[in-house]
Scaffold this motif. Sequence first.
Motif, short mmCIF file in Angstrom:
data_model
loop_
_atom_site.label_atom_id
_atom_site.label_comp_id
_atom_site.label_asym_id
_atom_site.label_seq_id
_atom_site.Cartn_x
_atom_site.Cartn_y
_atom_site.Cartn_z
N HIS A 14 0.78 -0.86 -0.34
CA HIS A 14 -0.13 -0.40 -0.48
C HIS A 14 0.94 1.56 0.05
CE1 HIS A 14 0.99 0.66 4.16
NE2 HIS A 14 0.55 -0.88 4.86
N TYR A 47 -8.82 -2.49 -7.06
CA TYR A 47 -7.75 -2.83 -7.10
C TYR A 47 -7.34 -4.54 -7.47
CZ TYR A 47 -6.50 1.21 -8.64
OH TYR A 47 -6.55 2.28 -9.35
N THR A 89 1.16 1.62 -5.65
CA THR A 89 1.03 3.05 -5.90
C THR A 89 1.35 4.32 -4.89
OG1 THR A 89 -1.31 2.69 -7.22
CG2 THR A 89 -1.33 4.92 -6.15
N SER A 90 2.55 5.18 -5.08
CA SER A 90 2.69 6.46 -4.09
C SER A 90 3.60 5.44 -3.44
CB SER A 90 1.71 6.62 -3.56
OG SER A 90 2.20 7.83 -2.58
N ASP A 97 -0.65 15.06 -10.92
CA ASP A 97 -0.65 14.96 -9.22
C ASP A 97 0.00 15.78 -8.37
OD1 ASP A 97 0.09 13.77 -7.25
OD2 ASP A 97 1.13 11.79 -8.01
N HIS A 131 -3.32 12.03 -8.46
CA HIS A 131 -2.77 10.97 -7.54
C HIS A 131 -3.22 9.38 -7.20
CE1 HIS A 131 0.91 9.76 -5.14
NE2 HIS A 131 0.82 9.35 -4.00
N GLY A 132 -4.11 9.37 -7.94
CA GLY A 132 -5.17 8.70 -8.61
C GLY A 132 -6.46 8.92 -9.82
N PHE A 133 -7.30 8.17 -10.21
CA PHE A 133 -7.81 8.81 -10.91
C PHE A 133 -9.13 8.86 -10.92
CE2 PHE A 133 -5.40 4.67 -12.52
CZ PHE A 133 -4.33 5.61 -13.02
N ASP A 134 -9.13 10.11 -11.20
CA ASP A 134 -10.23 10.41 -11.16
C ASP A 134 -11.66 10.20 -12.55
OD1 ASP A 134 -9.99 12.26 -9.71
OD2 ASP A 134 -9.39 13.91 -11.36
N GLU A 176 -9.03 4.83 -15.79
CA GLU A 176 -8.70 3.58 -14.93
C GLU A 176 -8.55 1.92 -16.09
OE1 GLU A 176 -8.06 2.60 -12.06
OE2 GLU A 176 -9.81 3.86 -10.45
N ARG A 184 -15.66 8.37 -11.28
CA ARG A 184 -15.83 6.38 -10.87
C ARG A 184 -17.11 6.78 -10.01
NH1 ARG A 184 -11.36 6.74 -8.15
NH2 ARG A 184 -11.20 3.97 -8.47
#
Lengths: 80, 725
Positions: free
Chosen positions: B463, B478, B543-544, B630, B662-665, B670, B722
């Motif tokens: 994570h 995911y 991620t990250s 990001d 930093h993620g998907f909108d 996706e 999303r």
Amino acid sequence: MDKDVFGMRVEAGKINYGGHLFVDNHWSRASIRMVNRATETIDHLADCCQNLLDEHQLVYARGGGDPFLDYLSTLGDGPL
Amino acid sequence: MINSPGLLAVGSRILVLLLLSYFPHPAHGASTAEGVEIKAELQDEDLTRADLVTSLFRRHNIRDAHLSPDGSMAAYFDMPNGIDRRLVVLHHEQKRRLILRQERDADGSRLRFVKLHWIDNTRIAYQYEKDDVNILAVSTLQFEDGKLIDAFLHYLGSGIEIIDPLPHIDRLVVLYGEEIYKPGERQSPIIRSLDYAGKSDSWRLRIVDVTDPFESEKFEWPDHMKRKLEDSHAWLFDTRGDVRLIVKRNKKHELVTTWSWSRQKRKWLNVWEHSFDVEFRPIMLSGDGKSLLVITDFKSDYSVLARFDIDTKSFVETIYSVPGADVNSAITNPEKTRIVRVGYVKDGLVRFDYLDGLETLLDKPLDSTFAGRNAYVVDRSMDEQIVLVRTSDTSDPGEIHVLNLENGRSYAVGAIRPWMNDYKLGSSQIVLSTSTSGAEIESYLTMPRSAANRLPPLIVMPHGGPKWVRDSRHFDEYTQYLAVLGYAVLQPNYRGSGGYGKSFLKMGEGQWGRLIEDDIESAVQVVIDRKLVDHDKICIFGTSYGGYSALISAVRRPDLYKCAASFAGVTDLPLLFHDFQLSLVEGLREIVIEIVGDPETDIETLVRYSPAFVADQIGIPVFLSHGTDDFRVDVEHYNRMKLVLEHFGKDAEYLLIPGAGHGFDTIDEEVIFLTKLDRFFRNKMSIPFPQTESVYEPAAVKRRLAEIEKLRGNGDDENNARQAD
């Protein structure tokens, strides 16, 4: 603007890069971000003025410098 | 690429070029060009992936369900047609469902529901956003002969947020940050009450009387009480909704001070002052104001619910603790006279312990609704006889039920993602491993259902964080994307993860690329030793921080992993300290130093454990992806890594997603990312795409294939947002 936040140290004989300044416009207000985008600066200089890049060292002129720029300069026929 | 440099100075002559980039955030359509390109080349396999991703990330069928104070009704947001959300109230006994508000207004414009509260048994307050304005409205239910027949709508104003609905009395506590909209004096009495709390630059705390505006106008709050409320960021209210306790931070975020209001002395009393890294979260003030129930880790390694004596400023009693887990929440009854439940995460699942033993009653409904499922109570009526129950775990996409404890009858409100039951979802198990220095690591292994005759390939998925964040065994998009497509997925809660006590948190500090990765590898080794996965087909993806971990693992363990994939991964640790926020927010730099390491004293270590500096040592294929927007891990991390990977001629694939943060909108983003990710894994581990019967439940194959046909050539739809609406 706060001088301590935006100040940069300039070294003679070097290309002194202080970061990209972004102004994000939200209706009547704006937020500001200062970002180290050194690789974009390298791309830009390589496109427009490779001679400048050949003759002068590129350094990050804020905080304690940028070790990545030093690292790139060690890569021989590398990006710098 | 932006083709102008920022601040430049050459020699002693300063040449200042300021790049002023006025960029209102690009519409999510920024990714459309890429999305169309990918869709144009979609193979049948990609359509199967796109269908799965769309199902996983589409907006939930039902969310934010709450019981009315008397328990007779549930209000929630639903979305039966898959596109437009509605605010709905359901009367269980009358089996009557009333639509209170549609997401699409009569003029075709759309609003976005935020949250709802029951104010009393006939009124539901709800927040929504429209044209970037946050609006609060109330639906008043109408009954005829006791039957629910209709509802009327009142607009309360903009910039208002309900803090406490106080369902037992005719008041509620709101925060507001803008001028109150007054559509009419008589029609909206709530907004006519006086502001009698304090204000800061951006908000005011207000308590309003919903029935008698003129009475509340007579109330005057003392000026010195208002002053103390300025800049406070958390409050406790008593049974009448009066502010009794506030929490304030100093500007450097070093000290947190709690104050309580003394009715006898008519002044604020300092309760306690503590450093930022100590947890001291007030939950309830005793009726006499002499003691305070708090969630704290001050006297123990794990967070517990404890009683704090205000006069002596000491902890006098532990009220509730859980062996091996932090208590992370505690809820009072609406009157705020007693603790009703405490919450924590145990064995990877959210647990709520009701202090009256309520949760044990879930085992005794008349039917088998909850048999063998992870079910927990999320809301209850004022008389505590009717409860709202939610089910959830790795392979359970979630359902909401009303349960009457008196007669044992349950009533389904709805399923959260009913369409996910079409897929063969993976199920999880706990994996325990012992890592360096004896650290005990809890991980979760989700096994695919499609791997009957062979050991599945494994994706290790650490994570982000790395500190405070953790993984759980609840439904995860995911994890299930990978499990449905035939992978086992391992999620280690390495040192620094939240929920395991403050020593465990502390152990993760300054361990980027070191003990944290030891922990992850210890879990992988257990899974290999137990012969649960194909040891020759293991990749790592995150991620990250998880992206960082994948990249540094490509240097550490090319013998263990076949490939590594990163989205929004940190690649240059010293670059983290160039973040502009560290100059603006006092105390933030110290927090980052604690988590990452100190560039002033240990720059060599930071460099040594930065993937961008050791890319020459990478021995396995890499998939590198990032969003251009990001703001947390700047795209410069991606650019640097790409530069050196290309320089050293490494086997690498790149995916830069325009407009992604930093993620998907959007679901398009996706689909683009997860399609390329799965292709990468299959290519590098030589895994064929699964057969249709391995992906879908037998009864759902026709339905899913019909959905896939709809996707073919369908470049756009209205439901691209999303699920996190």
